[in-house]
Design an enzyme around this catalytic site. Structure first.
Site, PDB file in Angstrom:
ATOM      1  N   LYS A 120       0.820  -1.220   0.000  1.00 16.02           N
ATOM      2  CA  LYS A 120       0.000   0.000   0.000  1.00 16.02           C
ATOM      3  C   LYS A 120       0.854   1.271   0.000  1.00 16.02           C
ATOM      4  O   LYS A 120       0.446   2.277  -0.566  1.00 16.02           O
ATOM      5  CB  LYS A 120      -0.966   0.011   1.186  1.00 16.02           C
ATOM      6  N   LYS A 212      -5.570 -10.056  -5.940  1.00 17.79           N
ATOM      7  CA  LYS A 212      -6.830 -10.262  -5.223  1.00 17.79           C
ATOM      8  C   LYS A 212      -7.862  -9.197  -5.603  1.00 17.79           C
ATOM      9  O   LYS A 212      -7.497  -8.064  -5.936  1.00 17.79           O
ATOM     10  CB  LYS A 212      -6.607 -10.308  -3.710  1.00 17.79           C
ATOM     11  N   LYS A 215     -11.070  -3.477  -2.973  1.00 16.65           N
ATOM     12  CA  LYS A 215     -11.882  -2.250  -2.998  1.00 16.65           C
ATOM     13  C   LYS A 215     -11.145  -1.131  -3.707  1.00 16.65           C
ATOM     14  O   LYS A 215     -11.753  -0.267  -4.307  1.00 16.65           O
ATOM     15  CB  LYS A 215     -12.136  -1.756  -1.565  1.00 16.65           C
TER      16      LYS A 215
HETATM   17  N1  AQP Z   1     -10.289 -10.743  -2.463  1.00 14.63           N
HETATM   18  C1  AQP Z   1     -10.629 -11.206  -1.258  1.00 14.63           C
HETATM   19  N2  AQP Z   1     -10.955 -12.507  -1.096  1.00 14.63           N
HETATM   20  C2  AQP Z   1     -11.320 -12.982   0.138  1.00 14.63           C
HETATM   21  N3  AQP Z   1     -11.393 -12.206   1.231  1.00 14.63           N
HETATM   22  C3  AQP Z   1     -11.102 -10.898   1.103  1.00 14.63           C
HETATM   23  N4  AQP Z   1     -11.083  -9.874   1.975  1.00 14.63           N
HETATM   24  C4  AQP Z   1     -10.709  -8.741   1.338  1.00 14.63           C
HETATM   25  N5  AQP Z   1     -10.474  -9.002   0.046  1.00 14.63           N
HETATM   26  C5  AQP Z   1     -10.701 -10.331  -0.135  1.00 14.63           C
HETATM   27  C6  AQP Z   1     -11.451  -9.997   3.380  1.00 14.63           C
HETATM   28  O1  AQP Z   1     -12.490  -9.073   3.648  1.00 14.63           O
HETATM   29  C7  AQP Z   1     -12.360  -8.629   5.006  1.00 14.63           C
HETATM   30  C8  AQP Z   1     -12.472  -7.146   5.074  1.00 14.63           C
HETATM   31  O2  AQP Z   1     -11.428  -6.559   4.326  1.00 14.63           O
HETATM   32  P1  AQP Z   1     -10.942  -5.095   4.646  1.00 14.63           P
HETATM   33  O3  AQP Z   1     -12.077  -4.175   4.613  1.00 14.63           O
HETATM   34  O4  AQP Z   1     -10.154  -5.084   5.901  1.00 14.63           O
HETATM   35  O5  AQP Z   1     -10.025  -4.746   3.447  1.00 14.63           O
HETATM   36  P2  AQP Z   1      -8.755  -5.439   2.850  1.00 14.63           P
HETATM   37  O6  AQP Z   1      -8.465  -6.751   3.420  1.00 14.63           O
HETATM   38  O7  AQP Z   1      -7.642  -4.445   2.904  1.00 14.63           O
HETATM   39  O8  AQP Z   1      -9.163  -5.726   1.363  1.00 14.63           O
HETATM   40  P3  AQP Z   1     -10.002  -4.925   0.367  1.00 14.63           P
HETATM   41  O9  AQP Z   1     -11.437  -5.013   0.746  1.00 14.63           O
HETATM   42  O10 AQP Z   1      -9.706  -5.387  -0.973  1.00 14.63           O
HETATM   43  O11 AQP Z   1      -9.520  -3.422   0.511  1.00 14.63           O
HETATM   44  P4  AQP Z   1      -8.204  -2.743  -0.101  1.00 14.63           P
HETATM   45  O12 AQP Z   1      -8.445  -2.500  -1.524  1.00 14.63           O
HETATM   46  O13 AQP Z   1      -8.150  -1.463   0.690  1.00 14.63           O
HETATM   47  O14 AQP Z   1      -7.029  -3.627   0.149  1.00 14.63           O
HETATM   48  C9  AQP Z   1     -11.043  -9.167   5.533  1.00 14.63           C
HETATM   49  O15 AQP Z   1     -11.300 -10.315   6.345  1.00 14.63           O
HETATM   50  C10 AQP Z   1     -10.314  -9.563   4.290  1.00 14.63           C
HETATM   51  O16 AQP Z   1      -9.413 -10.634   4.528  1.00 14.63           O
END
Ligand code: AQP
Length: 351
Positions: A120, A212, A215
């Site tokens: 990030k 992966k 968001k």
């Molecule tokens: N692609 C994914 N497959 C399975 N699980 C996922 N999680 C996120 N992406 C995947 C799980 O969703 C939960 C909440 O995630 P978060 O809001 O903490 O965000 P994150 O893990 O940083 O991933 P995002 O949603 O894709 O956001 P960004 O783009 O900011 O990195 C967690 O349990 C996560 O494991």
């Protein structure tokens, strides 16, 4: 007094917009299932959301909207806010207070190894916020404020959970003598179990099967958002990257085909079947036939959730009351933990 660490689940989701199928299958589906067996605490982690630049989390109006949207997704998916505790992190001050204590327990070297920070922060690490570097410590505080024993997360959070375990172990060791004196023979914090299980622990981008679903991916075509309508879902699945070969009949044939593997995995997770069973039905099909079947299934499973989210979001006051009630209940549990921490550390406190 002795500690037996009653089984308790904690997990969180960031309100950074674009809640997607990966968040749903990797996390929220498991949150719902765990309510049957455990006391559960589910948090919209707004303090985590502001670790990235304002342009990413979108400013105050977007943060409020995204916080309500994640809450609505929790409720629409089946989280019961009476049985479980549902709240947003910034309403419970213990998360920030315990983070400070854990900042003094965690080591710079541990945090320097965190791959999410490296990804990030990118090349401009000097310009990343201290909060982004400290993100995993705040996550440890989230979990351990409730002395949670189980944390359901997607595969991407595995390293952060290991850090939370390391912090709990080091706190228990560093202060072991005083912790024992206070009557906690098993240590003050549990060494939390990660639960990386469920239908799809790592859903990949629809544009690149090696990344992966996320968001923050600039391409909206990389993900299916929980609020997408039927036409948008169908269009995104139709445009999903694939290869020219038909689907194989056995899972071995998916090993070198990340995009095919991802679409079969999503189909399996949404239908409750194994990948083997999906390939028994669809092995030999061209993507031109499989994609419409996948789009129909995704619409069938996600449309009711999107509809319920819309209904809930039409009454923001109701959502805010649920979060307020959850925050009061969460603060009672976390406050008790933090009083114990202060007692162990020697911080004077009025009774
Ligand atoms: N692609 C994914 N497959 C399975 N699980 C996922 N999680 C996120 N992406 C995947 C799980 O969703 C939960 C909440 O995630 P978060 O809001 O903490 O965000 P994150 O893990 O940083 O991933 P995002 O949603 O894709 O956001 P960004 O783009 O900011 O990195 C967690 O349990 C996560 O494991």
């Amino acid at each position: 007094m002795t500690d037996t660490f009653p089984q308790r689940v904690f997990s969180g989701v960031q309100p950074t917009g674009n809640l997607h199928l990966g968040n749903y299958l990797g996390a929220i589906v498991n949150f719902v299932a765990m309510q049957k067996t455990y006391d559960c605490i589910y948090c919209v982690v707004d303090l985590h959301a502001i670790t990235v630049p304002i342009s990413v989390w979108g400013g105050p109006a977007a943060l409020k909207q995204a916080t309500r949207e994640v809450t609505a997704a929790f409720l629409a998916a089946g989280i019961d806010p009476v049985k479980s505790i549902v709240f947003n992190q910034s309403q419970v001050s213990t998360h920030a207070e315990l983070t400070w204590v854990f900042n003094c327990v965690a080591r710079m070297g541990w945090l320097s190894r965190m791959t999410q920070f490296k990804e990030k922060a990118g090349k401009d690490r000097e310009n990343a916020s201290v909060g982004l570097f400290d993100y995993p410590v705040l996550m440890a505080a989230d979990i351990l404020a409730y002395r949670a024993t189980h944390v359901p997360v997607g595969d991407d959070q595995k390293q952060h959970l290991e850090l939370a375990r390391d912090i709990a172990i080091k706190f228990n060791n560093d202060f072991g003598e005083w912790i024992a004196e206070k009557g906690h023979p098993n240590g003050f914090f549990p060494v939390t179990e990660p639960m990386i299980t469920g239908p799809a622990t790592r859903v990949m981008s629809l544009r690149d099967g090696t990344k992966k679903m996320s968001k923050s991916d600039p391409s909206d075509y990389s993900r299916i958002n929980l609020t997408d309508d039927a036409d948008t879902i169908a269009q995104k699945v139709r445009k999903a990257k694939t290869d020219p070969e038909p689907l194989p009949s056995e899972t071995d044939g998916l090993k070198t085909r990340p995009e095919a593997d991802n679409l079969v995995g999503i189909y399996a997770a949404l239908s409750g079947l194994s990948k083997e069973a999906v390939l028994r039905d669809h092995g030999g099909s061209q993507f031109s036939a499989f994609k419409p079947a996948l789009a129909d299934l995704a619409v069938e499973k996600l449309s009711p959730i999107a509809g319920e989210m819309r209904r809930l979001l039409a009454d923001p006051g109701h959502i805010d009351r649920i979060l307020g009630d959850g925050a009061n209940r969460a603060a009672a549990v976390a406050g008790e933990t933090f009083r114990g921490v202060k007692d162990i550390l020697g911080f004077l406190q009025s009774r």
